[in-house]
Design a protein around this motif. Structure first.
Motif, short mmCIF file in Angstrom:
data_model
loop_
_atom_site.label_atom_id
_atom_site.label_comp_id
_atom_site.label_asym_id
_atom_site.label_seq_id
_atom_site.Cartn_x
_atom_site.Cartn_y
_atom_site.Cartn_z
N GLY A 7 0.81 -1.21 0.00
CA GLY A 7 0.00 0.00 0.00
C GLY A 7 0.84 1.26 0.00
N ARG A 8 1.94 1.24 0.75
CA ARG A 8 2.81 2.42 0.84
C ARG A 8 3.72 2.58 -0.38
N TYR A 9 4.00 1.47 -1.06
CA TYR A 9 4.89 1.50 -2.22
C TYR A 9 4.18 0.89 -3.42
N PRO A 10 3.35 1.68 -4.10
CA PRO A 10 2.55 1.15 -5.20
C PRO A 10 3.37 0.63 -6.38
N ALA A 11 4.61 1.05 -6.51
CA ALA A 11 5.45 0.56 -7.61
C ALA A 11 6.11 -0.78 -7.27
N LEU A 12 5.89 -1.27 -6.05
CA LEU A 12 6.43 -2.57 -5.65
C LEU A 12 5.59 -3.67 -6.29
N HIS A 13 6.26 -4.55 -7.02
CA HIS A 13 5.57 -5.66 -7.69
C HIS A 13 5.71 -6.97 -6.92
N GLY A 14 6.78 -7.11 -6.17
CA GLY A 14 6.99 -8.33 -5.41
C GLY A 14 8.38 -8.38 -4.81
N PHE A 15 8.58 -9.33 -3.92
CA PHE A 15 9.90 -9.52 -3.33
C PHE A 15 10.03 -10.95 -2.86
N SER A 16 11.28 -11.36 -2.64
CA SER A 16 11.51 -12.70 -2.11
C SER A 16 12.45 -12.60 -0.91
N VAL A 17 12.28 -13.54 -0.02
CA VAL A 17 13.15 -13.67 1.14
C VAL A 17 13.79 -15.04 1.02
N GLN A 18 15.12 -15.07 1.06
CA GLN A 18 15.85 -16.31 0.87
C GLN A 18 16.94 -16.45 1.92
N GLY A 19 17.56 -17.59 1.94
CA GLY A 19 18.69 -17.82 2.83
C GLY A 19 19.91 -17.06 2.38
N ALA A 20 20.92 -17.05 3.23
CA ALA A 20 22.16 -16.32 2.95
C ALA A 20 22.85 -16.79 1.67
N ASN A 21 22.52 -17.98 1.19
CA ASN A 21 23.13 -18.47 -0.05
C ASN A 21 22.77 -17.60 -1.26
N ALA A 22 21.73 -16.78 -1.14
CA ALA A 22 21.34 -15.90 -2.24
C ALA A 22 22.30 -14.72 -2.38
N LEU A 23 23.11 -14.47 -1.36
CA LEU A 23 24.04 -13.35 -1.39
C LEU A 23 25.28 -13.70 -2.20
N PRO A 24 25.95 -12.70 -2.75
CA PRO A 24 27.24 -12.97 -3.40
C PRO A 24 28.23 -13.57 -2.40
N GLU A 25 29.10 -14.41 -2.87
CA GLU A 25 30.00 -15.13 -1.97
C GLU A 25 30.84 -14.19 -1.10
N ALA A 26 31.28 -13.07 -1.64
CA ALA A 26 32.09 -12.13 -0.87
C ALA A 26 31.33 -11.58 0.34
N VAL A 74 13.84 -7.68 -5.13
CA VAL A 74 12.76 -6.70 -5.00
C VAL A 74 12.38 -6.26 -6.41
N GLY A 75 11.13 -6.48 -6.77
CA GLY A 75 10.66 -6.07 -8.09
C GLY A 75 9.87 -4.78 -7.99
N CYS A 76 10.41 -3.73 -8.60
CA CYS A 76 9.74 -2.43 -8.62
C CYS A 76 9.68 -1.92 -10.05
N ASP A 77 8.73 -1.06 -10.31
CA ASP A 77 8.65 -0.41 -11.61
C ASP A 77 9.97 0.32 -11.85
N PRO A 78 10.67 0.01 -12.94
CA PRO A 78 11.99 0.62 -13.18
C PRO A 78 11.95 2.13 -13.35
N LEU A 79 10.81 2.69 -13.67
CA LEU A 79 10.72 4.14 -13.82
C LEU A 79 10.97 4.88 -12.51
#
Length: 90
Positions: free
Chosen positions: A29-48, A63-68
């Protein structure tokens, strides 16, 4: 477990589900350009970065947002999602 105990767990889990749903609805509701997001384990992060994070950590991975709206908007939304979920877990 006895049936009464199972019933109290079920109602507790239901209240958690309602709380999480309300928080997610608030974010969308607060971020109408937000299309979706995912929450994953630390393995989703770059190795560094992963090497500096505890193994069982959850992260806002996508985080999927309208690119505009630009990268700053996406970063702000990502931070808000993380804060909201951290507050939920606490």
């Amino acid at each position: 477990m006895k049936p009464a105990q199972l019933g109290s767990i079920s109602s507790y889990l239901s209240s958690l589900d309602d709380d999480l749903s309300a928080r997610v609805d608030d974010l969308f509701g607060r971020y109408p350009a937000l299309h979706g997001f995912s929450v994953q384990g630390a393995n989703a992060l770059p190795e560094a970065v992963r090497n500096n994070v505890m193994a069982n950590t959850l992260v806002v991975a996508e985080v999927g947002c309208d690119p505009l709206f630009g990268a700053d908007y996406s970063e702000r939304v990502s931070d808000e999602i993380a804060l909201s979920l951290l507050d939920f877990v606490k």
